[in-house]
Design a protein around this motif. Structure first.
Motif, PDB file in Angstrom:
ATOM      1  N   UNK A  36       0.828  -1.201   0.000  1.00 11.70           N
ATOM      2  CA  UNK A  36       0.000   0.000   0.000  1.00 11.70           C
ATOM      3  C   UNK A  36       0.867   1.258   0.000  1.00 11.70           C
ATOM      4  N   UNK A  37       0.294   2.398  -0.383  1.00 16.32           N
ATOM      5  CA  UNK A  37       1.099   3.614  -0.501  1.00 16.32           C
ATOM      6  C   UNK A  37       1.692   4.121   0.805  1.00 16.32           C
ATOM      7  N   UNK A  38       0.992   3.956   1.900  1.00 15.99           N
ATOM      8  CA  UNK A  38       1.457   4.518   3.164  1.00 15.99           C
ATOM      9  C   UNK A  38       2.105   3.436   4.029  1.00 15.99           C
ATOM     10  N   UNK A  39       3.076   3.871   4.821  1.00 10.61           N
ATOM     11  CA  UNK A  39       3.717   2.938   5.741  1.00 10.61           C
ATOM     12  C   UNK A  39       5.066   3.450   6.187  1.00 10.61           C
ATOM     13  N   UNK A  40       5.714   2.669   7.020  1.00 12.19           N
ATOM     14  CA  UNK A  40       6.997   3.049   7.599  1.00 12.19           C
ATOM     15  C   UNK A  40       8.193   2.617   6.773  1.00 12.19           C
ATOM     16  N   UNK A  41       7.940   2.010   5.612  1.00 16.13           N
ATOM     17  CA  UNK A  41       9.023   1.484   4.786  1.00 16.13           C
ATOM     18  C   UNK A  41       8.951   2.095   3.389  1.00 16.13           C
ATOM     19  N   UNK A  42      10.031   2.019   2.624  1.00 14.41           N
ATOM     20  CA  UNK A  42      10.008   2.565   1.262  1.00 14.41           C
ATOM     21  C   UNK A  42       8.910   1.962   0.387  1.00 14.41           C
ATOM     22  N   UNK A 100      -5.133  10.912  -7.911  1.00 17.57           N
ATOM     23  CA  UNK A 100      -4.736  10.015  -9.000  1.00 17.57           C
ATOM     24  C   UNK A 100      -3.782   8.975  -8.459  1.00 17.57           C
ATOM     25  N   UNK A 101      -3.873   7.775  -8.996  1.00 20.63           N
ATOM     26  CA  UNK A 101      -2.971   6.723  -8.567  1.00 20.63           C
ATOM     27  C   UNK A 101      -2.893   5.622  -9.595  1.00 20.63           C
ATOM     28  N   UNK A 102      -2.092   4.630  -9.266  1.00 21.16           N
ATOM     29  CA  UNK A 102      -1.966   3.473 -10.152  1.00 21.16           C
ATOM     30  C   UNK A 102      -1.606   2.252  -9.327  1.00 21.16           C
ATOM     31  N   UNK A 103      -1.884   1.117  -9.897  1.00 18.33           N
ATOM     32  CA  UNK A 103      -1.482  -0.163  -9.336  1.00 18.33           C
ATOM     33  C   UNK A 103      -0.581  -0.853 -10.334  1.00 18.33           C
ATOM     34  N   UNK A 115       0.996 -10.027  -7.061  1.00 17.79           N
ATOM     35  CA  UNK A 115       1.408  -8.822  -6.324  1.00 17.79           C
ATOM     36  C   UNK A 115       0.621  -7.626  -6.849  1.00 17.79           C
ATOM     37  N   UNK A 116       0.129  -6.823  -5.910  1.00 15.92           N
ATOM     38  CA  UNK A 116      -0.517  -5.543  -6.226  1.00 15.92           C
ATOM     39  C   UNK A 116       0.246  -4.486  -5.459  1.00 15.92           C
ATOM     40  N   UNK A 117       0.889  -3.584  -6.166  1.00 14.55           N
ATOM     41  CA  UNK A 117       1.720  -2.531  -5.586  1.00 14.55           C
ATOM     42  C   UNK A 117       1.053  -1.204  -5.937  1.00 14.55           C
ATOM     43  N   UNK A 118       0.507  -0.510  -4.940  1.00 17.56           N
ATOM     44  CA  UNK A 118      -0.312   0.691  -5.173  1.00 17.56           C
ATOM     45  C   UNK A 118       0.467   1.978  -4.909  1.00 17.56           C
ATOM     46  N   UNK A 119       0.185   2.967  -5.751  1.00 16.91           N
ATOM     47  CA  UNK A 119       0.807   4.292  -5.631  1.00 16.91           C
ATOM     48  C   UNK A 119      -0.267   5.359  -5.748  1.00 16.91           C
ATOM     49  N   UNK A 120      -0.140   6.417  -4.930  1.00 12.07           N
ATOM     50  CA  UNK A 120      -1.022   7.577  -5.009  1.00 12.07           C
ATOM     51  C   UNK A 120      -0.150   8.827  -5.159  1.00 12.07           C
ATOM     52  N   UNK A 121      -0.676   9.811  -5.870  1.00  9.66           N
ATOM     53  CA  UNK A 121      -0.051  11.128  -5.882  1.00  9.66           C
ATOM     54  C   UNK A 121      -0.162  11.731  -4.495  1.00  9.66           C
ATOM     55  N   UNK A 122       0.791  12.552  -4.123  1.00  6.53           N
ATOM     56  CA  UNK A 122       0.727  13.267  -2.848  1.00  6.53           C
ATOM     57  C   UNK A 122       0.073  14.610  -3.119  1.00  6.53           C
ATOM     58  N   UNK A 123      -1.101  14.827  -2.540  1.00 10.63           N
ATOM     59  CA  UNK A 123      -1.871  16.040  -2.776  1.00 10.63           C
ATOM     60  C   UNK A 123      -1.634  16.982  -1.583  1.00 10.63           C
ATOM     61  N   UNK A 124      -1.097  18.150  -1.860  1.00 10.47           N
ATOM     62  CA  UNK A 124      -0.819  19.147  -0.828  1.00 10.47           C
ATOM     63  C   UNK A 124      -2.033  20.052  -0.707  1.00 10.47           C
ATOM     64  N   UNK A 125      -2.496  20.263   0.513  1.00 14.62           N
ATOM     65  CA  UNK A 125      -3.696  21.103   0.722  1.00 14.62           C
ATOM     66  C   UNK A 125      -3.363  22.310   1.547  1.00 14.62           C
TER      67      UNK A 125
END
Length: 125
Positions: A36-42, A100-103, A115-125
């Motif tokens: 998943x996109x978030x976590x404590x690892x790269x 926006x994101x991709x798998x 394997x499903x490796x998910x990525x999201x854009x980082x949206x700054x608010x």
């Protein structure tokens, strides 16, 4: 199903939009991995095996109960696939999410997800 068929990814996304974990998991192998996109690892957070992957996916539905994927496109090359999408939803705290994101997928020869490796854009608010 076979790995060269992007229709597999279209059907998988439809199962995500239906929030149907049983149907979603029917696309995954027994030894599947979800990153998943978030976590404590790269790599974010990694879930390994069917039960762990199911739990990781259920966290998405709990955190964004109205999550929906749209504006999607999918392609497969050999035993690799990509889905690109626009995710929308609302957090349990009432925050709207639009990103926006991709798998990136590793697929078996018969089109199941290893394997499903998910990525999201980082949206700054």
């Amino acid at each position: 199903m076979h790995a060269g068929d992007a229709e597999v990814l279209t059907r998988l996304l439809a199962a995500f939009n239906a929030h149907d974990l049983d149907e979603i998991m029917s696309f995954f192998t027994d030894d599947c991995v979800l990153e998943t996109p978030r976590g404590d690892h790269p790599w974010g957070t990694r879930f390994e095996g069917r039960e762990a992957v199911r739990e990781g996916l259920s966290q998405r539905f709990r955190g964004l109960p109205d999550v929906h994927y749209a504006e999607d496109e999918h392609w497969v090359c050999g035993e690799h696939g990509v889905s690109r999408w626009l995710l929308t939803g609302t957090t349990t705290g009432g925050e709207p999410v639009r990103v926006r994101g991709c798998d990136l997928f590793d697929l078996t020869a018969d089109g199941r997800v290893r394997r499903k490796d998910s990525y999201w854009k980082i949206v700054q608010q």
